[in-house]
Each structure stands twice: as structure tokens, then as C-alpha cells.
Design a protein around this motif. Structure first.
Motif, PDB file in Angstrom:
ATOM      1  N   PHE A   1      -6.255  23.549  35.887  1.00 37.90           N
ATOM      2  CA  PHE A   1      -5.048  22.722  35.797  1.00 37.90           C
ATOM      3  C   PHE A   1      -3.989  23.201  36.801  1.00 37.90           C
ATOM      4  N   PHE A   2      -3.827  24.510  36.910  1.00 33.55           N
ATOM      5  CA  PHE A   2      -2.820  25.119  37.781  1.00 33.55           C
ATOM      6  C   PHE A   2      -3.020  24.690  39.232  1.00 33.55           C
ATOM      7  N   GLU A   3      -4.269  24.742  39.692  1.00 33.98           N
ATOM      8  CA  GLU A   3      -4.559  24.360  41.072  1.00 33.98           C
ATOM      9  C   GLU A   3      -4.710  22.848  41.235  1.00 33.98           C
ATOM     10  N   GLY A   4      -5.150  22.178  40.168  1.00 29.49           N
ATOM     11  CA  GLY A   4      -5.333  20.726  40.239  1.00 29.49           C
ATOM     12  C   GLY A   4      -4.046  19.984  40.529  1.00 29.49           C
ATOM     13  N   GLY A   5      -2.921  20.545  40.084  1.00 30.24           N
ATOM     14  CA  GLY A   5      -1.633  19.901  40.342  1.00 30.24           C
ATOM     15  C   GLY A   5      -1.295  19.788  41.816  1.00 30.24           C
ATOM     16  N   LEU A   6      -1.967  20.577  42.660  1.00 32.80           N
ATOM     17  CA  LEU A   6      -1.737  20.485  44.105  1.00 32.80           C
ATOM     18  C   LEU A   6      -2.142  19.119  44.656  1.00 32.80           C
ATOM     19  N   ILE A   7      -3.213  18.556  44.100  1.00 34.83           N
ATOM     20  CA  ILE A   7      -3.811  17.372  44.719  1.00 34.83           C
ATOM     21  C   ILE A   7      -2.894  16.155  44.647  1.00 34.83           C
ATOM     22  N   PRO A   8      -2.408  15.744  43.458  1.00 32.39           N
ATOM     23  CA  PRO A   8      -1.519  14.572  43.461  1.00 32.39           C
ATOM     24  C   PRO A   8      -0.225  14.801  44.235  1.00 32.39           C
ATOM     25  N   MET A   9       0.330  16.028  44.197  1.00 29.47           N
ATOM     26  CA  MET A   9       1.555  16.266  44.968  1.00 29.47           C
ATOM     27  C   MET A   9       1.274  16.229  46.462  1.00 29.47           C
ATOM     28  N   PHE A  10       0.117  16.725  46.880  1.00 37.11           N
ATOM     29  CA  PHE A  10      -0.304  16.639  48.285  1.00 37.11           C
ATOM     30  C   PHE A  10      -0.347  15.178  48.738  1.00 37.11           C
ATOM     31  N   LEU A  11      -0.892  14.317  47.878  1.00 40.30           N
ATOM     32  CA  LEU A  11      -0.975  12.890  48.213  1.00 40.30           C
ATOM     33  C   LEU A  11       0.398  12.227  48.204  1.00 40.30           C
ATOM     34  N   ILE A  12       1.232  12.597  47.235  1.00 39.81           N
ATOM     35  CA  ILE A  12       2.566  11.993  47.139  1.00 39.81           C
ATOM     36  C   ILE A  12       3.381  12.295  48.393  1.00 39.81           C
ATOM     37  N   ILE A  13       3.329  13.550  48.847  1.00 32.51           N
ATOM     38  CA  ILE A  13       4.070  13.911  50.065  1.00 32.51           C
ATOM     39  C   ILE A  13       3.410  13.290  51.291  1.00 32.51           C
ATOM     40  N   GLY A  14       2.079  13.376  51.372  1.00 34.14           N
ATOM     41  CA  GLY A  14       1.365  12.955  52.575  1.00 34.14           C
ATOM     42  C   GLY A  14       1.328  11.457  52.810  1.00 34.14           C
ATOM     43  N   ILE A  15       1.387  10.663  51.737  1.00 28.81           N
ATOM     44  CA  ILE A  15       1.301   9.201  51.888  1.00 28.81           C
ATOM     45  C   ILE A  15       2.675   8.548  51.831  1.00 28.81           C
TER      46      ILE A  15
END
Length: 516
Positions: A138-152
Motif C-alpha cells: 500500500f505504501f509504495e502503491g500510492g506512488l502510481i496514481p500520484m505519478f499519473l495525476i502529476i504526469g497527465i
């Protein structure tokens, strides 16, 4: 199964939102409604959790244990008072983020809403996990949606900022995973509650502490591994900045109090000089950097690093007041910094610039907005009756028992914080408007008022009656302090020496209560 339901509901809603039928406008409208309804249900469930929570015990509550992937991974959930308060913060901010994105986000709206719903699921899972490997996922999984939110959906340099955010935070956690594997092999259990009671060898604690420190220091973020944060905040959409500052930065503080302090108490006491040293540098350095910023978001981002230094200082005071103050600081910063980013978003939506020099005179043209911004400016600098005052007072009270010099340096951060926040407010709210477009900006509308007023209420509630937030956390914090009692403090330079008269790191319970 309430915790499982709260984790899985946003995932199901995200799948529904991402697969909605119809045209673009129709899908966008439905996605907004589904996302808002889901986050409001999560908020209601969070309130129910709080009302049903037994505040007299440090034991994990609402526990679930399904050995789905045993012995490698168990679906093991449960919360104590510390996790409860951070879950409440998460479910409180999320519907406000959806409302803040209602008009501002116009492209790929269903995917955007799905990313936020997944983010909520992963945040709740991080705080609720009782299995150490489930926590890591869970701790590392939170990186993925935030990565997409910033990147897109981010700004002009969104690709650079998203990759910098992702790589910094991911690389910091590799050592932590190795340390987790060693701990589970040594203790024969992956249960976080059981691992908190294991006495790891003192030599091993030193290296385990540093491995976890590498991850949590980046997440906080602590100086000097903070450089990803200003870029991420500046390029993220408004709601992305709110959830990044409001909740994701708190994962590092939660990690310290859940793992580093109770599992490595000897190393925590021996390395207190490291954390205090970095915290002192962070408060002074990032406050001075904030003072010269011309971008509003970047100024608030640097102020976040300074406020997080209060969190690390309070946690490593290693006593009840310090740790309670650090927890209240995390809750307060989540509310106040989130609100400040929302305030920046309000005027950015109107003028499409974050440059401070492009504004001015908003007290005349947008009086409601100027009043709200003034409130959160004062809360940020710790005005009495706001949450920031309670947090800073408790942190400094706890730190004073451990290091007077570190307390003095962090106190200068309050003065510097007042300088850059009031300087920001003076340039935005007073003086002459920079142009006709600034003078023509409309004041807050009903949607924006509906977003900001709940945060004002929560900030005042925490500032006037902090006991309601402290009481659920007290038993869990007392258990952490009990693990730290009597540990030998490190020998540090004379100018940063710790009080030699301290017989233990925590005063007796009766004395602790008298301070409150």
C-alpha cells in the motif's frame, strides 16, 4: 470487515468511473458524481469508525486476518488511535479534492477521478495494514496514481516533476524492503504489532533504522532529500497538491511512529542527533528559501518542509508531549497546507498564473477570499485558537525536555514562518491590483465556499478543543513511549547537548498528565 470495505469501495468505484458509457461530456459529468458520492460515503464510514472506536486501549481494533497468500502475505488489517486519526484526515480531504476539481479539470475526467479514488484506497490501506508486507504494498502503491495525476494533468514541466517524484520516493524504499525481509526472518512473524515488541539486537537496530530512515525521510520529506517536493507541488493540479501535502507527506511521519520508534528504540535514542540536526537545518534553510519565492505554490511547498521538520523534532523528542505534538502537527498541516493550496487554486483558475507579482489588492476586489486566506495564513504561523498553535506548543514543550538548543532553533522557524506567510499575504491582498484582469476577478462562489468552510471549522475545532483529537491517540502513544523509556541517549556535541539530568526519556504518567 469495515476496513476492507473502505479499502475496496473506492477501487470498485474507480473501475465503474473508468468504464462509464456515453460521450465525453456525459462521461465526465457522471464520473464527477460517482467520485463525489463514493468519497462522501467513505467520509461517513470514517465518522462511524471514530464513534465506535474504544479510546481507552492501545490495542488494534476492527481487526481482520485472512491468510490469502500465507506465509508470504496476510490480508491483516486493524487500527489504533494513531491510524484512526490519519484515516479521518484522508477521508475528510478527499471529497474536497473532488469538488476542487469539478471545474478546473476538463480533460480525461473519468481517468482523473479514478486515479483519486485509487489513491484514497491505497492511503487507507497504508494506515490500516497490520502485515508489514501488506503495508509496503500500500505504501509504495500510492506512488502510481500520484505519478499519473502529476504526469497527465500537471503543468508544463509535469513529466520531469512526475519522474523525479516517482524515482526519489521509490529508490528510498528499496532498502526498507530488504530490512523488512531480515526482520521477518529474525522474528518469525510479519505482524506489525508483534514486531513492535521484539527486541532486535542493538547492532542490527542501527542498520535497520537507517534502512527505514532512507524511505521515511524522503516521504516526509526531510532536508536534503526534499528537492522533489517543490517541483511536484508546482506542476501538480490543485487537488493533487492538496492530497500530496495533506496526506502523502504524513506517510513518512506515520512510518517513524509505527516502525522506527517502537521497533528500533535503542537506535532511535542513539541517532537523535542526526534527526535533530537535519530538522534544525530544514527549518531555517527552507524558511529562508520560502522567503524569496515568487511562485505561491513553491512558497507553500517549502513551508511544508519546514513544518515537517517540527514533526520529526517532536517524534524524536522521545516523550509524550513531543510525539503527541508531532501527531497534531501532521493533522494540522494536512488541513492548513491543503487549504492554502486550495486558495492558490481559486485565483489560479481565474488568472492562470501563480506568480505573486501578478496579484495585489484582492482585499478590495475579493474580500471573502482575502478573509479566508488571512485565516489560513494565521493558522499556518500558529495563531492561538488554531490547530497550528497547539501543535507547535506541544512539539516545543516535548523538545525542550530533550534539547534546549534544538528547541531554540526550531522556535526561530516560527518567526521565519510568520515572515514569509505575512509577506505573501501583504503582496496578494493589499496594495494596488497588478492589472485590469486582476481587478475583474470574481469573489468566491458557493462551491468554493463549500470547500473551504469545513476546513476552517476543523482547524478551529482542533485549536480550541484539541483533546478530542488527542484522546484516541494517547494509549497508542503511551505504548510507544514505554518502549523508549530508559534508553541511553547518544553523546552529542556540547552546543547541542541533551539534558544530563534526565533520568529517562519519558516522565511518569502522572507528570505527563499534569502538563496537559
Amino acid at each position: 470487515m469495515i476496513l476492507s470495505f473502505m479499502i475496496l469501495l473506492p477501487v470498485v468505484a474507480a473501475l465503474v468511473v473508468a468504464t462509464l458509457p456515453g460521450g465525453d461530456e456525459e462521461r465526465a459529468g457522471r464520473a464527477r458524481v460517482v467520485a463525489l458520492a463514493t468519497t462522501l460515503v467513505e467520509f461517513a464510514l470514517g465518522i462511524w469508525l471514530w464513534t465506535q472506536f474504544d479510546q481507552s486501549t492501545a490495542a488494534f481494533q476492527f481487526t481482520e486476518n485472512l491468510p490469502l497468500f500465507a506465509p508470504f502475505l496476510n490480508w491483516s488489517l486493524g487500527i489504533d488511535g494513531i491510524a484512526l486519526m490519519l484515516i479521518e484526515l484522508s477521508v475528510f480531504l478527499m471529497p474536497l479534492c473532488i469538488l476542487a476539481s469539478w471545474v478546473a479539470v476538463k480533460k480525461r475526467v473519468p481517468e482523473y477521478m479514478a486515479a483519486f479514488l485509487l489513491m484514497e484506497s491505497l492511503m487507507i490501506g497504508t494506515f490500516a495494514a497490520r502485515d508489514i508486507f501488506l503495508f509496503y504494498l500500500f505504501f509504495e502503491g500510492g506512488l502510481i496514481p500520484m505519478f499519473l495525476i502529476i504526469g497527465i494533468w500537471g503543468g508544463a514541466r509535469r513529466i520531469y516533476a512526475s519522474y523525479k517524484f516517482f524515482l526519489y520516493t521509490l529508490l528510498g524504499s528499496v532498502l526498507m524492503l530488504v530490512a523488512m525481509l531480515w526482520m521477518v526472518n529474525f522474528a518469525g512473524t510479519a505482524d506489525i504489532g508483534e514486531l513492535s515488541k521484539v527486541d532486535f539486537p542493538k547492532e542490527a537496530q542501527f542498520w535497520l533504522f537507517l534502512a527505514f530512515f532512507a524511505s521515511f525521510a524522503v516521504k516526509m520529506p526531510m532536508w536534503p532529500v526534499h528537492t522533489w517536493l517543490p517541483d511536484a507541488h508546482v506542476e501538480a493540479p490543485t487537488a493533487g497538491s492538496v492530497i500530496l501535502a495533506g496526506v502523502l507527506l504524513k506517510l513518512g511521519g506515520y512510518g517513524f511512529i509505527r516502525f522506527s520508534l517502537p521497533m528500533f528504540p535503542d537506535a532511535s535514542a542513539q541517532l537523535i542527533w542526526l534527526v535533530f540536526g537535519l530538522s534544525m537545518v530544514a527549518v531555517v534553510y527552507t524558511s529562508l528559501v520560502a522567503l524569496v519565492q515568487q511562485d505561491m505554490k513553491k512558497l507553500i511547498a517549502y513551508s511544508s518542509v519546514a513544518h515537517m521538520a517540527f514533526v520529526t523534532g517532536g517524534l524524536f523528542a522521545l516523550n509524550t508531549q513531543g510525539i503527541e505534538g508531532a501527531m497534531v502537527m501532521m493533522l494540522s498541516h494536512g488541513l492548513v497546507s491543503g487549504a492554502l493550496f486550495l486558495c492558490v487554486g481559486v485565483i489560479y483558475d481565474r488568472l492562470h498564473t501563480r506568480e505573486i507579482g501578478r496579484y495585489g489588492g484582492l482585499a478590495d476586489t475579493m474580500p471573502k477570499y482575502a478573509l479566508v486566506l488571512l485565516f489560513f495564513t494565521m493558522a499556518s504561523v500558529g495563531l492561538p485558537a488554531t490547530s497550528g498553535f497547539v501543535a507547535e506548543f506541544l512539539v516545543l514543550l516535548g523538545m525542550y525536555q530533550t534539547s534546549t538548543w534544538a528547541t531554540f532553533v526550531l522556535t526561530t522557524g516560527i518567526i521565519l514562518g510568520a515572515a514569509y506567510m505575512l509577506w505573501l499575504y501583504a503582496r496578494v491582498a493589499y496594495g494596488k491590483a497588478a492589472g485590469d484582469d486582476t481587478r475583474a476577478m470574481p469573489d468566491l462562489d458557493a462551491r468554493e465556499i463549500a470547500i473551504l468552510v469545513p476546513i476552517i471549522i476543523a482547524t478551529l475545532w482542533m485549536g480550541i478543543y484539541p483533546k478530542s483529537f488527542q484522546t484516541p491517540m494517547k494509549p497508542a502513544i503511551a505504548e510507544v513511549v514505554a518502549r523508549l523509556e530508559g534508553r541511553a541517549l547518544a553523546t552529542v556535541p556540547t552546543d547541542m547537548s541533551l539534558s544530563p539530568a534526565m533520568p529517562a526519556l519519558a516522565a511518569p504518567a502522572a507528570a505527563q498528565e499534569s502538563h496537559h
